[in-house]
Write a protein that holds these residues in place. Structure first.
Motif, PDB file in Angstrom:
ATOM      1  N   UNK A 338      39.131  39.621  48.977  1.00 53.60           N
ATOM      2  CA  UNK A 338      39.097  40.891  49.719  1.00 53.60           C
ATOM      3  C   UNK A 338      39.102  42.071  48.765  1.00 53.60           C
ATOM      4  N   UNK A 339      39.872  41.955  47.696  1.00 55.49           N
ATOM      5  CA  UNK A 339      39.956  43.048  46.727  1.00 55.49           C
ATOM      6  C   UNK A 339      38.623  43.265  46.014  1.00 55.49           C
ATOM      7  N   UNK A 340      37.834  42.215  45.839  1.00 54.51           N
ATOM      8  CA  UNK A 340      36.578  42.345  45.117  1.00 54.51           C
ATOM      9  C   UNK A 340      35.527  43.136  45.895  1.00 54.51           C
ATOM     10  N   UNK A 341      35.722  43.328  47.189  1.00 52.55           N
ATOM     11  CA  UNK A 341      34.765  44.111  47.978  1.00 52.55           C
ATOM     12  C   UNK A 341      34.812  45.585  47.583  1.00 52.55           C
ATOM     13  N   UNK A 342      35.974  46.248  47.610  1.00 55.67           N
ATOM     14  CA  UNK A 342      35.995  47.627  47.094  1.00 55.67           C
ATOM     15  C   UNK A 342      35.694  47.711  45.612  1.00 55.67           C
ATOM     16  N   UNK A 343      36.015  46.644  44.849  1.00 52.40           N
ATOM     17  CA  UNK A 343      35.717  46.660  43.415  1.00 52.40           C
ATOM     18  C   UNK A 343      34.220  46.751  43.164  1.00 52.40           C
TER      19      UNK A 343
END
Length: 512
Positions: A338-343
Motif C-alpha cells: 500500500x505504501x508503494x502506491x504513493x511512493x
C-alpha cells in the motif's frame, strides 16, 4: 614646449644666471629634443621592468616560467563532441542483499515490493546455501541468487554472535568480484548493501547518491535509533547494515583488496557492519551520515517515527519482521505494498510532514503525506509537532526514552489532547489538476472523554488531501510544506491542501 619647426632657432641662453649654459641642439637635426628625451626615458623604464620581472621569477620557484612543461597540468575543455557526465541513475547502482536460506521464502516478499526487474536494477541476493528458486530470469521480480563462498577458515571469537556475520561482511567484496571484467561493470558507481528484510525506495536512494562524487571514497549510511546500541555494542560512526549503506565503487574495489586481511584482525567483533566499519577506519574513510537510511532498532508501532520523518528523503526501512505492520488491520507485506502506491506518485514527498491549524475549531493538523493525518485538540506549537511520539519501545523492550538517540514526547499530555489518527486508504493522480488526491480514514481506537469546550475530532471520518507532486524538492534547501484547510459542507469530511510554504509564511497559531 615649443612647436616642431626649429629651422631658424638658435641656441637658447639664460642671462643673469649663475647656472651653466647648455646648448639645446648640437646640430641642425630636425628631431625634437622632447621626443629624444622621451625615448630615453621609455628605454630606461623597459630595462628596469624586464630586470624586475626576471628577479621576481628567480625568487619564486613556482613561477610558470620556471616550471618544466612536463609538470604543467593541461587545461581540459569539453570539445564540441563531448558531453557532461550523466546523472547517477539506477543502472549505476548494484545491490548486495544479505539473506539466509532459512528465511528467504518469507523475506523475499519484502524484496519483491521494491525490486524493479527487466534490467532496470542490478544486484544479487547472497545466500548461505542453494534454495529451490536459485535460478532467476531477467523478468523475474527478484534479483539473481548467488551463493556465498566458504568462510570456515576465518576466525570468529565473539561469544554471543554468529559466524554468519563473516559471510555477510564479505558480500561487498564478492559483489565486486562478481562484476569484475563484465560488461556492466563500466556503469557501476555505487555498491549498496542491505538485508532481506529491508525495503528500499529506489528513487529516493538515487536522490541521495546524486549529491556525492562517485569517483571519491564515500561510505554513506546512518547509525541506530538506539543510543545503547551506538554507545556500547557498535558506534555512532558506523552505518548499520540493516538500514543499508552505500559505498562508492572505487572505495569498494579498494576494500575488496584488503577486506579478508582486515576481517582476520577483528575476529572478536559481533556483526558484519561493525567489521565493515573497522575496515573503513583503517582506510581512513569516515561515515557520511544520511538520516533517510533507517535501521529501526525499536519494537512496536512505527507511527510516532514515520509521522514526523526528518526533512530528508526516506531511503530504507529495516526490521519489518520486528515492528508492527505500518498500516493497521493488515499484514506486513500488504502494508508495504500500500505504501508503494504513493511512493510511485511522489516518492520525494513520502512521509514528509506539514502542519496547519483549523482556527474555527481550535485543532492542530499534522499530515505525513502518503501515510497519516493527525488531528489534535487545541493549538500545538510546530516545534512540538516535529517531535516523535513514543508509540514504540526501545531495542531492549523497555519504555525508556533516554535509550533513544533523538528527542521524543508522550503520545498525549492529557486525555483531551490524544490525537485522532487517519491512515492512508487510497491515492490517485488527478490529471485534470496535475495534483494527487489522497484519502485518509479514521482509525477506530480508544478515545477518552473530554470536558473541554472544543469540538471532538472524532466527528471527522475521512480526510482528503490535495497536493502537487514535487520531484525537485530536494534540489533546494530543505523546508517543511505548509497545509491549509479548505472549506467543505460535506458532513464528516475535511479537505486539506498541501503545498510549498510562501517565502514569508510561518506556521503559528498566533502572531503575538
Amino acid at each position: 614646449m615649443g612647436e616642431n619647426n626649429h629651422k631658424d632657432q638658435k641656441p637658447i641662453s639664460y642671462e643673469k644666471s649663475n647656472k651653466p649654459i647648455f646648448s639645446s641642439y648640437a646640430s641642425s637635426s630636425s628631431s625634437s629634443p622632447c621626443s629624444f628625451t622621451a625615448i630615453i626615458i621609455i628605454l630606461i623604464f623597459l630595462s628596469y621592468f624586464l630586470y624586475s620581472f626576471s628577479f621576481i621569477s628567480f625568487l619564486n620557484p613556482y613561477s610558470p616560467s620556471r616550471i618544466p612543461n612536463s609538470l604543467l597540468v593541461p587545461v581540459i575543455r569539453l570539445g564540441s563532441g563531448q558531453r557532461p557526465e550523466e546523472k547517477t541513475e539506477l543502472k549505476h547502482v548494484v545491490f548486495g542483499i544479505a539473506a539466509s536460506s532459512d528465511l528467504w521464502r518469507h523475506r523475499k516478499q519484502y524484496v519483491k515490493t521494491w525490486w524493479r526487474p527487466n534490467g532496470e536494477m542490478k544486484g544479487a541476493v547472497w545466500l548461505d546455501v542453494s534454495v529451490n528458486d536459485s535460478v532467476s530470469s531477467p523478468s523475474s521480480p527478484l534479483p539473481q541468487i548467488k551463493i556465498s563462498s566458504d568462510t570456515s577458515s576465518f576466525k570468529y571469537r565473539h561469544r554471543n554472535g554468529h559466524r554468519s556475520a563473516i559471510r555477510i561482511t564479505r558480500i561487498v567484496s564478492e559483489t565486486v568480484r562478481m562484476l569484475n571484467g563484465t560488461e556492466s561493470e563500466k556503469d557501476v558507481r555505487w555498491v549498496v548493501m542491505c538485508d532481506d528484510d529491508t525495503v528500499f525506495f529506489p528513487d529516493n536512494l538515487i536522490r541521495i547518491l546524486r549529491k556525492y562524487d562517485h569517483k571519491q571514497f564515500y561510505y554513506i549510511g546512518a547509525p541506530s535509533e538506539s543510543h545503547l546500541q551506538n554507545l556500547h555494542q557498535f558506534s555512532y560512526g558506523m552505518a548499520y547494515g540493516g538500514g543499508g549503506f552505500a559505498i562508492s565503487y572505487p572505495l569498494a574495489k579498494v576494500l575488496e583488496k584488503m577486506q579478508d586481511r582486515c576481517i582476520e584482525r577483528y575476529s572478536d567483533l559481533y556483526g558484519s557492519d561493525d567489521r565493515i566499519h573497522a575496515c573503513m577506519a583503517e582506510l581512513g574513510v569516515p561515515l557520511t551520515r544520511e538520516n533517510g537510511f533507517h535501521q529501526f532498532d525499536v519494537y512496536g508501532n512505527l507511527l510516532g517515527l514515520l509521522s514526523v520523518h526528518p526533512q530528508t528523503p526516506i531511503v530504507s526501512m529495516h526490521h519489518l519482521d520486528v515492528v508492527e505492520p505500518i498500516f493497521p488491520k493488515t499484514d506486513r507485506v500488504s502494508a508495504i505494498k500500500r505504501l508503494m502506491i504513493p511512493a510511485k506518485l511522489d516518492s520525494a514527498s513520502l512521509f514528509q510532514q506539514s502542519i496547519c491549524y483549523d482556527t474555527s475549531r481550535q485543532w492542530t493538523m499534522s499530515i505525513a503525506w502518503g501515510y497519516t493525518v493527525h488531528i489534535t485538540r487545541t493549538y500545538m506549537p510546530a516545534r512540538m509537532m516535529e517531535m516523535p511520539t513514543r508509540t514504540f519501545n526501545d531495542w531492549h523492550k523497555r519504555r525508556d526514552f533516554t535509550n533513544l538517540a533523538f528527542n521524543t514526547r508522550p503520545i498525549t499530555y492529557t486525555d483531551c489532547q490524544r490525537p485522532r489518527v487517519f491512515y492512508l486508504s487510497r491515492v490517485l493522480n488527478d490529471s485534470s489538476s496535475d495534483m494527487t488526491l489522497s484519502e485518509y480514514l479514521r482509525h477506530n481506537e480508544w478515545n477518552p472523554k473530554c470536558n473541554w469546550g472544543i469540538q471532538d475530532p472524532s466527528d471527522i471520518n475521512r480526510i482528503f488531501v490535495y497536493k502537487k507532486p514535487n520531484p525537485d524538492r530536494w534540489n533546494k534547501a530543505p523546508r517543511r510544506d505548509c497545509c491549509r484547510v479548505v472549506p467543505t459542507t460535506k458532513k464528516g469530511t475535511m479537505v486539506i491542501n498541501v503545498a510549498p510554504c510562501a517565502n514569508d509564511e510561518i506556521v503559528a497559531y498566533s502572531d503575538k
